[in-house]
Design an enzyme around this catalytic site. Structure first.
Site, PDB file in Angstrom:
ATOM      1  N   HIS A  59       0.847  -1.183   0.000  1.00 10.51           N
ATOM      2  CA  HIS A  59       0.000   0.000   0.000  1.00 10.51           C
ATOM      3  C   HIS A  59       0.890   1.244   0.000  1.00 10.51           C
ATOM      4  O   HIS A  59       1.798   1.384   0.829  1.00 10.51           O
ATOM      5  CB  HIS A  59      -0.917   0.001   1.219  1.00 10.51           C
ATOM      6  N   GLU A  62       1.827   3.450   2.986  1.00 13.10           N
ATOM      7  CA  GLU A  62       2.465   2.697   4.076  1.00 13.10           C
ATOM      8  C   GLU A  62       3.954   2.506   3.769  1.00 13.10           C
ATOM      9  O   GLU A  62       4.568   1.514   4.160  1.00 13.10           O
ATOM     10  CB  GLU A  62       1.747   1.358   4.263  1.00 13.10           C
ATOM     11  N   HIS A 205       2.516  -4.166   6.838  1.00 10.87           N
ATOM     12  CA  HIS A 205       1.618  -3.046   6.568  1.00 10.87           C
ATOM     13  C   HIS A 205       1.625  -2.112   7.775  1.00 10.87           C
ATOM     14  O   HIS A 205       2.292  -2.354   8.776  1.00 10.87           O
ATOM     15  CB  HIS A 205       0.193  -3.548   6.312  1.00 10.87           C
ATOM     16  N   GLU A 264       0.501  -5.525  10.992  1.00 11.07           N
ATOM     17  CA  GLU A 264       0.116  -4.109  10.942  1.00 11.07           C
ATOM     18  C   GLU A 264       0.958  -3.347  11.966  1.00 11.07           C
ATOM     19  O   GLU A 264       0.724  -3.413  13.164  1.00 11.07           O
ATOM     20  CB  GLU A 264      -1.379  -3.955  11.248  1.00 11.07           C
TER      21      GLU A 264
END
Length: 297
Positions: A59, A62, A205, A264
């Protein structure tokens, strides 16, 4: 390790060249090219039979995950070269047990949009301006240069994820594309994964400080225990996740029935600011070192 300012695709290429010169046991290459023709580079460290893969910046906003992975690669290489301890582990032991392939930036085109915006000379200027609601500011952009979310691109119940997202056209996020692996970045990562035959993978991420380790009961028995070990090492939470499909780790687990994880990193709004990098890196480096140590002896 370069730290001033944003970590661009150009800086990534420069840093990979520097590391490979400084540490000749690091090998490098590319897994493919982006929509706009940028290379998607990788680094390899280690000589062991267990094949690990870490990737970041799938992404675009990110992109700090690229910096995390590159700092980890340099610290690991330094510890191996000097035969030093490495986050409570023995670097030489990890090196002999694992071969690690890192793809630090899956989505260079998107990262460049987030960091620099675009000018009228951009080859997709008119389309991107429309997809971004007329704005040249791309700080919320997660997608690639065609407005496709690369982590909704993998053939693991792709149709269900597309229906769940209910995003019918390109944009900053959540558009699954015209079909699975329609985008060159996702297709390159899938091909690279199949050809290298990884035993386990981590997709890095931001944000949430969580570790997702399961997928539709296809994950192997050891996945939960590994996730719990990563959680202890990092202070993150191991989370059993439902209602999400078509991500890289979803496809990996479904395809290979091997351990796959989405991590994450950090807390806040993407893109996470660099002023919290050192604390963020402390958690992630411990997690990634623990992951290498999960490899069977």
């Amino acid at each position: 390790m370069a730290m001033a300012g944003e970590y661009s695709p150009e800086l990534l290429s420069k840093e990979i060249r520097r590391l490979s010169r400084k540490y000749p046991f690091i090998t490098t290459g590319t897994i493919g090219r982006t929509v706009l023709g940028k290379p998607i580079p990788y680094l390899r460290l280690g000589a062991g039979p267990f094949r690990w893969h870490f990737n970041g910046a799938c992404h675009a906003n990110e992109w700090i995950t690229t910096l995390l992975l590159m700092r980890f690669a340099e610290d690991y290489a330094h510890a191996c070269a000097r035969r030093l301890p490495f986050w409570g582990k023995t670097a030489k032991d990890l090196f002999s047990r694992c071969s690690l392939w890192i793809v630090p930036m899956v989505n260079p085109d998107g990262v460049e949009l987030v960091q620099r915006g675009m000018s009228a000379k951009h080859p997709l200027f008119k389309d991107l301006l429309q997809w971004n609601r007329g704005s040249r500011r791309f700080h919320r952009w997660k997608a690639n240069a065609r407005g496709v979310d690369l982590n909704d691109q993998f053939p693991a119940h792709w149709e269900e994820e597309r229906q769940r997202r209910a995003v019918a056209a390109p944009g900053p996020r959540d558009f699954s594309g015209i079909g699975p692996l329609s985008e060159p970045e996702a297709a390159a990562l899938a091909k690279f994964t199949e050809e290298t035959d990884f035993h386990a993978v981590i997709a890095l991420h931001t944000q949430g400080e969580e570790i997702y380790w399961n997928y539709r009961n296809d994950e192997p028995a050891e996945s939960r225990g590994w996730a719990e070990s990563l959680a202890v090492a990092s202070g993150y939470r191991a989370v059993y996740l439902e209602g999400s499909d078509a991500g890289y780790k979803d496809w990996f687990i479904s395809q290979f029935k091997r351990p796959g994880f989405t991590v994450e990193a950090g807390w806040g709004h993407n893109p996470l600011p660099l002023d919290g990098f050192e604390e963020l890196y402390d958690d992630i480096a411990r997690l990634l070192a623990e992951a290498l140590d999960c490899a069977p002896t």
